[in-house]
Write an enzyme that holds these catalytic residues in place. Structure first.
Site, PDB file in Angstrom:
ATOM      1  N   GLN A 201       0.823  -1.196   0.000  1.00  0.00           N
ATOM      2  CA  GLN A 201       0.000   0.000   0.000  1.00  0.00           C
ATOM      3  C   GLN A 201       0.865   1.257   0.000  1.00  0.00           C
ATOM      4  O   GLN A 201       2.072   1.195   0.214  1.00  0.00           O
ATOM      5  CB  GLN A 201      -0.945  -0.037   1.205  1.00  0.00           C
ATOM      6  N   GLY A 206      -3.671   1.227  -5.723  1.00  0.00           N
ATOM      7  CA  GLY A 206      -5.128   1.344  -5.659  1.00  0.00           C
ATOM      8  C   GLY A 206      -5.660   2.307  -6.698  1.00  0.00           C
ATOM      9  O   GLY A 206      -6.661   2.040  -7.359  1.00  0.00           O
ATOM     10  N   GLU A 227     -19.765  -0.072  -7.069  1.00  0.00           N
ATOM     11  CA  GLU A 227     -20.995  -0.526  -6.439  1.00  0.00           C
ATOM     12  C   GLU A 227     -21.324   0.342  -5.231  1.00  0.00           C
ATOM     13  O   GLU A 227     -20.451   0.823  -4.531  1.00  0.00           O
ATOM     14  CB  GLU A 227     -20.868  -1.992  -6.000  1.00  0.00           C
ATOM     15  N   SER A 231     -18.905   3.470   1.812  1.00  0.00           N
ATOM     16  CA  SER A 231     -18.698   3.934   3.170  1.00  0.00           C
ATOM     17  C   SER A 231     -18.131   5.349   3.124  1.00  0.00           C
ATOM     18  O   SER A 231     -17.755   5.863   2.059  1.00  0.00           O
ATOM     19  CB  SER A 231     -17.727   3.020   3.924  1.00  0.00           C
TER      20      SER A 231
END
Length: 352
Positions: A201, A206, A227, A231
């Protein structure tokens, strides 16, 4: 073994599952910007994961299916170490068993799927959940340790998995993350779940995967979106991606050294921005608002008077709006370092 940070920071969302540091609940996000959480997450049944023979890091969330898959492992027990193959993602609680497996797997394993993208550091392979069912199931079980809301572990047939690999040396590659998407999505969602593995990370992987998901939508001739629901942290991740995409598409940042110069004016519509970026109109509007760049025009606020750029925001039903170039300048300046290292997909380089 290399000991990696036990609690890496990862933005996330909610029903696209995306890894994030506890205690927030993940679902669709990336891995780049949030501060590290210092809280321990106690609701888990695996203490640490050993990936291959090099990486060791803490698990974040409970994976109940392990009670069924691991012999003599019962509810309430804690596995100190779960050993996971860094090629096929099969797992074992016995280090000697995994050591033997790693030797055998290195000689026999063939990287699954179709190569669909490659740059000088990373490649992405499309793996059909129906064709490579066991690999995708093992990948999902591994991912469940870092995605609190991930629920689909075995019914992988209707998904495609896009797995990112880091090329550390000639003919040497390491899986570093993935996203999944439904083969047929009636809502035209382009991402269901995304995870960048904890040791990898904060490297922009990402962002690369999210951008790839949007390029796939563009190739399909649709406007994509992850989708829902997202959050709070997942939404923050996507707002950053959408904002960066808008800046990159409509106000190219010309740099002198590291200092951004002023951006040129423009006149366009929300649909223009959406077509240029592949981002849905409502997501474009949300991103512009998050940048404080969407300004409602009134009798006292006009483009000519306030340095705004004309915007035909057909998606707005409560009057005329405009984009504030100064607001885009401020956002770009405050995110200049992030913009500089973001990796973007050249749609012409996708091998589909």
């Amino acid at each position: 073994m290399r000991r990696e940070s036990a609690k890496p920071s990862v933005p996330a969302s909610s029903v696209p599952a995306v890894a994030q540091a506890p205690p927030a609940s993940p679902s669709a996000a990336s891995d780049d910007d949030d501060d590290e959480s210092e809280e321990e997450y106690s609701n888990r049944n695996v203490q640490a994961v050993v990936l291959g023979d090099e990486y060791e890091f803490d698990a974040w969330y409970d994976c109940p299916v392990l009670y069924e898959l691991v012999p003599d492992f019962h509810v309430g027990h804690m596995i100190d170490y779960l050993f996971v193959c860094n090629r096929c993602f099969k797992h074992s609680i016995a280090g000697y068993t995994m050591a033997a497996h790693l030797i055998a797997c290195k000689g026999t394993f063939e990287t699954p799927g179709q190569l669909v993208y490659q740059n000088n550091q990373y490649s992405i392979r499309m793996v059909d959940g129906a064709a490579y069912k066991l690999f995708c199931q093992c990948l999902c079980i591994f991912a469940k340790l870092f995605l609190d809301t991930k629920s689909i572990l075995f019914a992988v047939d209707r998904f495609e998995f896009y797995v990112a690999f880091h090329h550390t040396a000639p003919n040497v590659e390491q899986a570093v993350g993935f996203f999944s998407k439904e083969k047929i999505s009636f809502d035209e969602y382009n991402l269901a779940c995304i995870l960048v593995f904890p040791p990898f990370q904060h490297l922009g992987i990402g962002h690369l995967l999210i951008d790839f998901s949007y390029q796939l939508s563009i190739l399909d001739g649709v406007l994509g979106s992850p989708e829902r629901p997202l959050s709070e942290r997942g939404r923050a991740t996507y707002l950053r991606y959408w904002a960066a995409s808008i800046v990159r598409a409509i106000t190219p940042l010309v740099t002198s050294g590291r200092q951004p110069r002023a951006m040129t004016p423009f006149a366009l519509s929300i649909d223009d921005i959406s077509r240029a970026t592949g981002i849905r109109q409502d997501d474009v509007i949300d991103a512009l608002r998050s940048m404080d760049a969407l300004v409602k025009l009134t009798s006292t606020v006009t483009p000519a008077k306030d340095g705004l750029d004309a915007l035909n925001a057909a998606a707005q039903d409560d009057g005329s709006w405009a984009i504030s170039s100064p607001a885009l300048d401020r956002w770009s300046a405050s995110h200049a370092q992030q913009l500089a290292w973001m990796m973007w997909i050249d749609i012409n380089s996708i091998m589909l």
